[in-house]
Design an enzyme around this catalytic site. Structure first.
Site, PDB file in Angstrom:
ATOM      1  N   TYR A 137       0.817  -1.215   0.000  1.00 51.15           N
ATOM      2  CA  TYR A 137       0.000   0.000   0.000  1.00 51.15           C
ATOM      3  C   TYR A 137       0.851   1.266   0.000  1.00 51.15           C
ATOM      4  O   TYR A 137       0.323   2.379  -0.024  1.00 51.15           O
ATOM      5  CB  TYR A 137      -0.938   0.015   1.212  1.00 51.15           C
ATOM      6  CG  TYR A 137      -0.237  -0.028   2.555  1.00 51.15           C
ATOM      7  CD1 TYR A 137       0.109   1.140   3.221  1.00 51.15           C
ATOM      8  CD2 TYR A 137       0.095  -1.243   3.150  1.00 51.15           C
ATOM      9  CE1 TYR A 137       0.758   1.104   4.444  1.00 51.15           C
ATOM     10  CE2 TYR A 137       0.749  -1.290   4.372  1.00 51.15           C
ATOM     11  CZ  TYR A 137       1.072  -0.119   5.013  1.00 51.15           C
ATOM     12  OH  TYR A 137       1.723  -0.155   6.231  1.00 51.15           O
ATOM     13  N   GLU A 146      11.516  -4.880   6.145  1.00 52.78           N
ATOM     14  CA  GLU A 146      10.385  -4.181   6.755  1.00 52.78           C
ATOM     15  C   GLU A 146      10.406  -4.223   8.287  1.00 52.78           C
ATOM     16  O   GLU A 146       9.977  -3.265   8.937  1.00 52.78           O
ATOM     17  CB  GLU A 146       9.068  -4.787   6.250  1.00 52.78           C
ATOM     18  CG  GLU A 146       8.803  -4.543   4.779  1.00 52.78           C
ATOM     19  CD  GLU A 146       8.558  -3.075   4.483  1.00 52.78           C
ATOM     20  OE1 GLU A 146       7.829  -2.419   5.243  1.00 52.78           O
ATOM     21  OE2 GLU A 146       9.115  -2.583   3.478  1.00 52.78           O
ATOM     22  N   SER A 200       5.477   2.043  -0.251  1.00 53.93           N
ATOM     23  CA  SER A 200       6.709   1.902  -1.036  1.00 53.93           C
ATOM     24  C   SER A 200       6.890   0.514  -1.637  1.00 53.93           C
ATOM     25  O   SER A 200       7.591   0.374  -2.649  1.00 53.93           O
ATOM     26  CB  SER A 200       7.921   2.265  -0.182  1.00 53.93           C
ATOM     27  OG  SER A 200       8.028   1.403   0.935  1.00 53.93           O
TER      28      SER A 200
END
Length: 225
Positions: free
Chosen positions: A53, A128, A55
């Protein structure tokens, strides 16, 4: 768009790396492997889709085996995770984008290849999730695609139990984004890039468009003060 590249440039500064996020514990290699193991157990033999949603839409950590638009109902983008590193400092905290409950979020689902599933999943999670405290913000969400409903993995999806995110009044959010900059760039730069790249995918997020106008006004006001 009011938040022009010229205004974004005014928010950029040279900032040195101050180490890990204060109060957070860097995720060890063993911890990373445990998290990847958990995701693989939950996925079983099913293909692994990732809901992107932000990068990850334009800069995923892997070469997707398939890609298509998707909508996560009951979620929306929100600059609600306070940070003091990467695009911020302890002296000038900023905000990172996460998923919060309510509304809808249009994005893209990306499928991991079966041949490289473990390898690509580990690289994606390592990028992440760098801290132990945020590991539970990796979660599965239901999405709607042209092929029907699906379950997809996503990152930085807030949970009530974590207490890590806190949506703020729009003016406070704009103030933090307008002023924060770290070694990875500024929060205003990230907001600008996110909107531009979402638009390239045909995605317009009304909340982000409203926010960029507030951030632009804040930057201009501080320049004229």
């Amino acid at each position: 768009m009011m938040l022009t590249p010229e205004l974004v440039a005014l928010t950029l500064r040279d900032v040195q790396d101050d180490g890990p996020e204060p109060g957070w514990t860097p995720l060890s290699d063993a911890g990373l492997d445990c998290l990847v193991d958990r995701i693989e157990r939950e996925a079983g033999s099913d293909p692994v889709w990732v809901f992107a949603y932000g990068s990850l839409i334009w800069n995923p950590e892997f070469a997707p085996a398939a890609r298509m638009p998707a909508t996560a109902f009951g979620w929306h983008r929100s600059f609600s995770l306070k940070i003091e590193r990467w695009r911020a400092t302890s002296e000038q905290p900023g905000l990172m984008m996460a998923l919060e409950r309510g509304g809808r979020c249009d994005g893209i689902v990306l499928r991991l290849s079966d041949e490289r599933r473990r390898q690509d999943l580990r690289a994606l999670v390592a990028r992440e999730i760098k801290y132990h405290e945020v590991a539970e913000m990796v979660r599965w969400v239901r999405v709607q695609t042209a092929d029907g409903p699906a379950t997809a993995l996503t990152f930085w999806a807030s949970t009530k139990r974590s207490g890590l995110t806190k949506p703020l009044p729009a003016d406070t959010t704009a103030m933090l984004i307008a002023n924060a900059c770290g070694q990875g760039g500024s929060c205003a730069q990230y907001l600008h890039n996110t909107i531009v790249d979402l638009e390239a995918e045909g995605i317009r997020d009304r909340n982000l468009w409203h926010l960029q106008a507030l951030v632009a006004e804040r930057i201009m006001a501080e320049q004229s003060a």
